[in-house]
Design an enzyme around this catalytic site. Structure first.
Site, PDB file in Angstrom:
ATOM      1  N   SER A 143       0.859  -1.196   0.000  1.00  0.00           N
ATOM      2  CA  SER A 143       0.000   0.000   0.000  1.00  0.00           C
ATOM      3  C   SER A 143       0.887   1.234   0.000  1.00  0.00           C
ATOM      4  CB  SER A 143      -0.877   0.026   1.256  1.00  0.00           C
ATOM      5  OG  SER A 143      -1.514   1.287   1.391  1.00  0.00           O
ATOM      6  N   TYR A 157      -1.507  -0.493  10.263  1.00  0.00           N
ATOM      7  CA  TYR A 157      -1.687  -0.976   8.884  1.00  0.00           C
ATOM      8  C   TYR A 157      -0.501  -0.557   8.012  1.00  0.00           C
ATOM      9  CZ  TYR A 157      -3.641  -1.030   4.105  1.00  0.00           C
ATOM     10  OH  TYR A 157      -3.849  -1.212   2.758  1.00  0.00           O
TER      11      TYR A 157
END
Ligand code: NAP
Length: 248
Positions: A143, A157
């Site tokens: 990501s 995350y």
């Protein structure tokens, strides 16, 4: 050549798009999912309609036995394994680190990091030439958060995706002579249901307008990059981390 691919978290979102685009190439796909059997069945039907073969495989990537079983099921159904997409991943509702509890953080790291590492290990065991495999391609879904850090939303995350980038760099060097290429995609703001699971269903639309391309991305735009990295068209690409972020 027709390929056999296992994609984790392929029932919805980016994984689903990659599965259907693989089907368009006539490939066979193991469609892993965690709990949403209806969505997985719909993805399987879409892969078949696109021209490929597919089976749905239930299994939580935080469970080692389930990972081994999903690799076994894919090889049993289609007779070989040419590629793996480490796509399953989760977010949790936005929060400062100071307010996060250990249950949340353990879940993020169990699924996003340990799950991805164990899937990568299985891919290495089964595709490495020195272990009887025929080589292949592993694509890890990271990501943009890995380099942005996710402040005040999800530094847990973001850190989990940093681990995916590092896995990609190290494993690509480990497996280069084994015929296995290892690359990562770093998506930006992509329209999928993951944002609703983080409590902000319209997050991609709201923030997407601030990207250089002025819009969020689609799951298919990420799926195309994944399928390219799986394909022989990217045969000299390994250890690469490709941003699919509209310039963000
Ligand atoms: P999504 O729409 O929420 O879909 C998640 C998929 O992962 C579903 O198929 C889900 O299965 C599966 N899954 C969740 N937990 C799992 C587990 N423990 N074991 C196996 N499968 C599991 O997510 P997405 O947006 O497509 O995200 C896919 C990947 O891209 C993730 O790694 C995410 O971090 C990354 N990413 C997404 C964006 C974005 O903006 N969308 C940006 C950067 C990176 P069920 O249907 O059974 O729940």
């Amino acid at each position: 050549m027709s390929k056999v691919i296992l994609i984790t978290g392929a029932s919805r979102g980016i994984g689903r798009s990659a599965a259907v685009l693989a089907g368009k190439r006539g490939w066979s796909v193991g469609v892993n999912y965690a709990s949403n059997a209806g969505a997985a069945d719909e993805t399987v039907a879409a892969v078949r309609a696109a021209g490929g073969k597919a089976i749905a495989i239930k299994g939580d990537v935080s469970d080692e036995a389930a990972i081994i079983a999903m690799f076994d099921a894919t090889e049993k159904a289609f007779g070989k394994l040419d590629g793996v997409v480490n796509n399953a991943g989760i977010v949790a509702p936005g929060s400062a680190l100071a307010d996060m509890d250990i249950t949340r953080m353990k879940r993020i790291f169990d699924i996003n990091v340990l799950g991805a590492y164990l899937c990568a290990r299985e891919a290495a065991r089964r595709m490495s030439v020195s272990r009887g495999g025929k080589g292949g391609s592993l694509v890890n879904v990271s990501s943009a958060a890995a380099r942005l850090g996710g402040p005040n939303e999800y530094v847990d995350y973001a850190g989990s995706k940093g681990a995916i980038d590092t896995l990609t760099l190290g494993l690509s060097k480990e497996l280069g002579r084994e015929g296995v290429r290892v690359n990562a995609i770093r998506p930006g703001l992509i329209e999928t249901e993951i944002h609703a699971s983080g409590g902000k269903p319209d997050r991609a639309q709201v923030l997407g307008v601030q990207t250089p391309l002025g819009r969020p991305g689609t799951a298919d735009e990420v799926g195309e990059s994944i399928v390219w990295l799986l394909s022989d068209e990217s045969s000299y690409v390994t250890g690469a981390i490709l941003d699919v972020t509209g310039g963000r």
